[in-house]
Design a protein around this motif. Sequence first.
Motif, PDB file in Angstrom:
ATOM      1  N   ARG A 257       0.922  -1.125   0.138  1.00 34.51           N
ATOM      2  CA  ARG A 257       0.024  -0.124   0.436  1.00 34.51           C
ATOM      3  C   ARG A 257       1.281   1.241   0.010  1.00 34.51           C
ATOM      4  N   LEU A 258       1.717   1.189  -0.046  1.00 32.17           N
ATOM      5  CA  LEU A 258       2.969   2.263  -0.437  1.00 32.17           C
ATOM      6  C   LEU A 258       3.860   2.150  -1.284  1.00 32.17           C
ATOM      7  N   ARG A 259       4.161   3.897  -1.788  1.00 34.64           N
ATOM      8  CA  ARG A 259       4.834   3.861  -2.870  1.00 34.64           C
ATOM      9  C   ARG A 259       6.101   4.896  -2.625  1.00 34.64           C
ATOM     10  N   THR A 260       6.712   4.599  -2.817  1.00 35.01           N
ATOM     11  CA  THR A 260       8.894   5.695  -3.667  1.00 35.01           C
ATOM     12  C   THR A 260       8.286   6.786  -4.642  1.00 35.01           C
ATOM     13  N   PRO A 261       9.221   7.227  -4.794  1.00 30.97           N
ATOM     14  CA  PRO A 261       8.878   8.688  -5.776  1.00 30.97           C
ATOM     15  C   PRO A 261       8.713   7.643  -7.106  1.00 30.97           C
ATOM     16  N   TYR A 262       9.561   7.012  -7.178  1.00 30.66           N
ATOM     17  CA  TYR A 262       9.733   6.061  -8.534  1.00 30.66           C
ATOM     18  C   TYR A 262       8.311   5.541  -9.176  1.00 30.66           C
ATOM     19  N   GLU A 263       8.742   4.603  -8.381  1.00 27.97           N
ATOM     20  CA  GLU A 263       6.754   4.217  -8.384  1.00 27.97           C
ATOM     21  C   GLU A 263       6.188   4.958  -8.599  1.00 27.97           C
ATOM     22  N   VAL A 264       5.744   6.149  -8.532  1.00 30.85           N
ATOM     23  CA  VAL A 264       4.571   6.836  -8.441  1.00 30.85           C
ATOM     24  C   VAL A 264       4.957   7.834  -9.872  1.00 30.85           C
ATOM     25  N   ASN A 265       6.034   8.026 -10.316  1.00 24.79           N
ATOM     26  CA  ASN A 265       6.477   8.593 -11.067  1.00 24.79           C
ATOM     27  C   ASN A 265       6.950  10.012 -11.211  1.00 24.79           C
ATOM     28  N   TRP A 266       7.049  10.082  -9.889  1.00 23.59           N
ATOM     29  CA  TRP A 266       7.843  11.551  -9.319  1.00 23.59           C
ATOM     30  C   TRP A 266       9.507  11.994  -9.224  1.00 23.59           C
ATOM     31  N   GLY A 267      10.274  10.486 -10.103  1.00 25.02           N
ATOM     32  CA  GLY A 267      11.240  10.823  -9.264  1.00 25.02           C
ATOM     33  C   GLY A 267      11.959  12.110  -9.631  1.00 25.02           C
ATOM     34  N   TRP A 268      12.001  12.654 -11.199  1.00 20.45           N
ATOM     35  CA  TRP A 268      12.367  13.338 -11.285  1.00 20.45           C
ATOM     36  C   TRP A 268      12.501  14.698 -11.056  1.00 20.45           C
ATOM     37  N   MET A 269      11.084  14.211  -8.880  1.00 18.91           N
ATOM     38  CA  MET A 269      11.171  15.636  -8.719  1.00 18.91           C
ATOM     39  C   MET A 269      13.053  15.464  -7.683  1.00 18.91           C
ATOM     40  N   ALA A 270      13.286  14.837  -7.791  1.00 19.04           N
ATOM     41  CA  ALA A 270      13.854  14.549  -6.499  1.00 19.04           C
ATOM     42  C   ALA A 270      15.312  15.218  -7.245  1.00 19.04           C
ATOM     43  N   LYS A 271      16.660  15.748  -6.279  1.00 18.21           N
ATOM     44  CA  LYS A 271      17.154  16.535  -6.253  1.00 18.21           C
ATOM     45  C   LYS A 271      18.437  16.531  -5.281  1.00 18.21           C
ATOM     46  N   PHE A 272      19.292  15.694  -5.572  1.00 21.81           N
ATOM     47  CA  PHE A 272      20.428  15.358  -4.647  1.00 21.81           C
ATOM     48  C   PHE A 272      21.276  15.698  -4.022  1.00 21.81           C
ATOM     49  N   ASP A 273      20.972  17.276  -4.402  1.00 21.80           N
ATOM     50  CA  ASP A 273      21.807  18.183  -3.859  1.00 21.80           C
ATOM     51  C   ASP A 273      22.243  19.122  -2.592  1.00 21.80           C
ATOM     52  N   HIS A 274      20.826  18.039  -1.399  1.00 20.83           N
ATOM     53  CA  HIS A 274      21.207  18.770  -0.473  1.00 20.83           C
ATOM     54  C   HIS A 274      20.777  16.852   0.584  1.00 20.83           C
ATOM     55  N   ASP A 275      20.480  17.549   1.250  1.00 20.24           N
ATOM     56  CA  ASP A 275      20.200  16.327   2.789  1.00 20.24           C
ATOM     57  C   ASP A 275      19.006  16.529   3.215  1.00 20.24           C
ATOM     58  N   PHE A 276      18.239  14.896   3.080  1.00 25.03           N
ATOM     59  CA  PHE A 276      16.459  15.137   4.037  1.00 25.03           C
ATOM     60  C   PHE A 276      16.241  13.828   4.522  1.00 25.03           C
ATOM     61  N   ILE A 277      15.821  13.906   5.023  1.00 23.07           N
ATOM     62  CA  ILE A 277      15.029  12.451   5.163  1.00 23.07           C
ATOM     63  C   ILE A 277      14.920  10.810   4.097  1.00 23.07           C
ATOM     64  N   GLY A 278      15.404  10.042   3.996  1.00 19.86           N
ATOM     65  CA  GLY A 278      15.312   9.006   3.290  1.00 19.86           C
ATOM     66  C   GLY A 278      15.980   9.069   1.722  1.00 19.86           C
ATOM     67  N   ARG A 279      17.058  10.051   1.678  1.00 21.90           N
ATOM     68  CA  ARG A 279      17.920  10.785   0.320  1.00 21.90           C
ATOM     69  C   ARG A 279      18.608   8.867   0.311  1.00 21.90           C
ATOM     70  N   ALA A 280      19.528   8.485   1.242  1.00 22.99           N
ATOM     71  CA  ALA A 280      20.032   6.809   0.451  1.00 22.99           C
ATOM     72  C   ALA A 280      19.137   5.963   0.333  1.00 22.99           C
ATOM     73  N   ALA A 281      18.271   6.048   0.817  1.00 23.64           N
ATOM     74  CA  ALA A 281      17.119   4.976   0.444  1.00 23.64           C
ATOM     75  C   ALA A 281      16.688   5.618  -1.259  1.00 23.64           C
ATOM     76  N   LEU A 282      16.778   6.672  -1.429  1.00 23.23           N
ATOM     77  CA  LEU A 282      15.709   7.169  -2.612  1.00 23.23           C
ATOM     78  C   LEU A 282      17.185   6.860  -4.066  1.00 23.23           C
ATOM     79  N   GLU A 283      18.613   6.996  -2.767  1.00 24.88           N
ATOM     80  CA  GLU A 283      19.922   7.319  -4.126  1.00 24.88           C
ATOM     81  C   GLU A 283      19.431   5.967  -4.490  1.00 24.88           C
ATOM     82  N   THR A 284      19.742   4.552  -4.029  1.00 22.93           N
ATOM     83  CA  THR A 284      19.290   3.692  -4.127  1.00 22.93           C
ATOM     84  C   THR A 284      18.869   3.588  -5.233  1.00 22.93           C
ATOM     85  N   GLU A 285      17.821   3.715  -4.554  1.00 24.41           N
ATOM     86  CA  GLU A 285      16.659   3.551  -6.130  1.00 24.41           C
ATOM     87  C   GLU A 285      16.290   4.007  -7.446  1.00 24.41           C
ATOM     88  N   ALA A 286      17.371   5.646  -7.704  1.00 26.40           N
ATOM     89  CA  ALA A 286      17.289   6.382  -8.206  1.00 26.40           C
ATOM     90  C   ALA A 286      18.994   5.902  -9.532  1.00 26.40           C
TER      91      ALA A 286
END
Length: 452
Positions: free
Chosen positions: A289-318
Amino acid sequence: MGDTNATQSVTISDVPAYPDVPTYLNVLGSLHIWEGDGWKAESLSWKKGAYIASNLSGLPEITFSGPNAQEFLSRLSINNVYKWPIGTSKHLVMLDENGFIANHALTVRDSEDSFRQFASMPWPMYKAPDLGIDVNISLRNIFLFQVAGPTSLQVLEQLLGDQVRSLNFLDVKKVKVPGIDETVEIELSRIGMSGTLAYELRGPIEQGPAVFDAVYQAGKHFGLKRLGWRTYVVNHTEGGFPQQGCTFLPAAYADPGFIAHPVFGAGTPVSNTPGGLPGSLSPADMRARLRTPYEVNWGWMAKFDHDFIGRAALETEAANPQRKTVVLKWNKEDILDVFASQFEAGEEYKHFEFPTTPQSPAGGHADMVTKDGQPVGVSSLAVYSYYYREMISHTTLDLDQAHIGNEVIVHWGDHGSRIKSIRATVERFPYLDLPTNKDYDISAVPANVPVP
């Protein structure tokens, strides 16, 4: 409406009590329009005319202010919140530590150090102590009305005159509403969830009924419909807008600390927590029932130029995304088998409510999707599109299965009950084939013709 003793404290606060509205329902702690002008007419409104909807009223506006407000939102959001013009909107996406979407919400930047967020989970307030950033957070009860569809500009021009046409996509401006005290601040934004031309009006909750009716009366000349919760998620599914609480659940609901919190967890619906979740996948399977940004087609919003909660997990998925959201169109013959089972002896298949099953909100629903007997995705609620005369659903699908024309199987029903295998085909995303809000040619919209 159920036990009258249990609902005595539930009131209509943001819209008028129209005698011709057949059903109001307790959603988000107050009565909202469930069905305003008939679900079929409402579901056609944003394709052929316009609607006004109050479905997102009832959640407080959250203001973040002070010298550290921008840093606070940056630490929470996958977006870059520094490249953001004052007076415009941005869709902020916030994750938990595992990279799942915990909250997402439209946010307006009012000044260098002041931001307002709408229809948001209280996730930012819940995480504030962990971040340890000094920021002022305040709440205000507001009305939030969406006016959307090809004639929405004309409806608003009928009411507001020349205050509307110059408004660009994502922009926000203060407007004066005839009949409302000029000292009351009401804002207009060109944003919405319909998938086509759309606007939002926001202001103090006590002005809601008067503003709603002013728009409704101005829109009658253009066939404006009052869109209720019964039909609301149809536009998300047609228009390509995955939504927490509707087509998936926020990861906040999977956070034990959030659920147990006496303030923030108090409003969490029991039906949206593990154990009571519908669909052919196990009700204990919260991940489905959960989704990641890439799973809902929002990966383009992610900017890995700052520290944010969940960044490590999102970078792995990216680096290796696995799934994306597509639209599935369900097979007509298989759907008719579901209806036929209601008239046969023995256990029937889970029936379809129109226009959505489960009825809105329905973010906890999850059906297994397979290809050649192997799991390849998760389908959210089933949506009947009266405009297209099709049953469709948002489905998070393995990338190698996400090509248009691919046929998969949706396992329809509730876990442990009779399951119907329904053939479904991957179609365009979004499914709505009308000009989007940001691409809408405003110059082609006829100037408003006053009511005789």
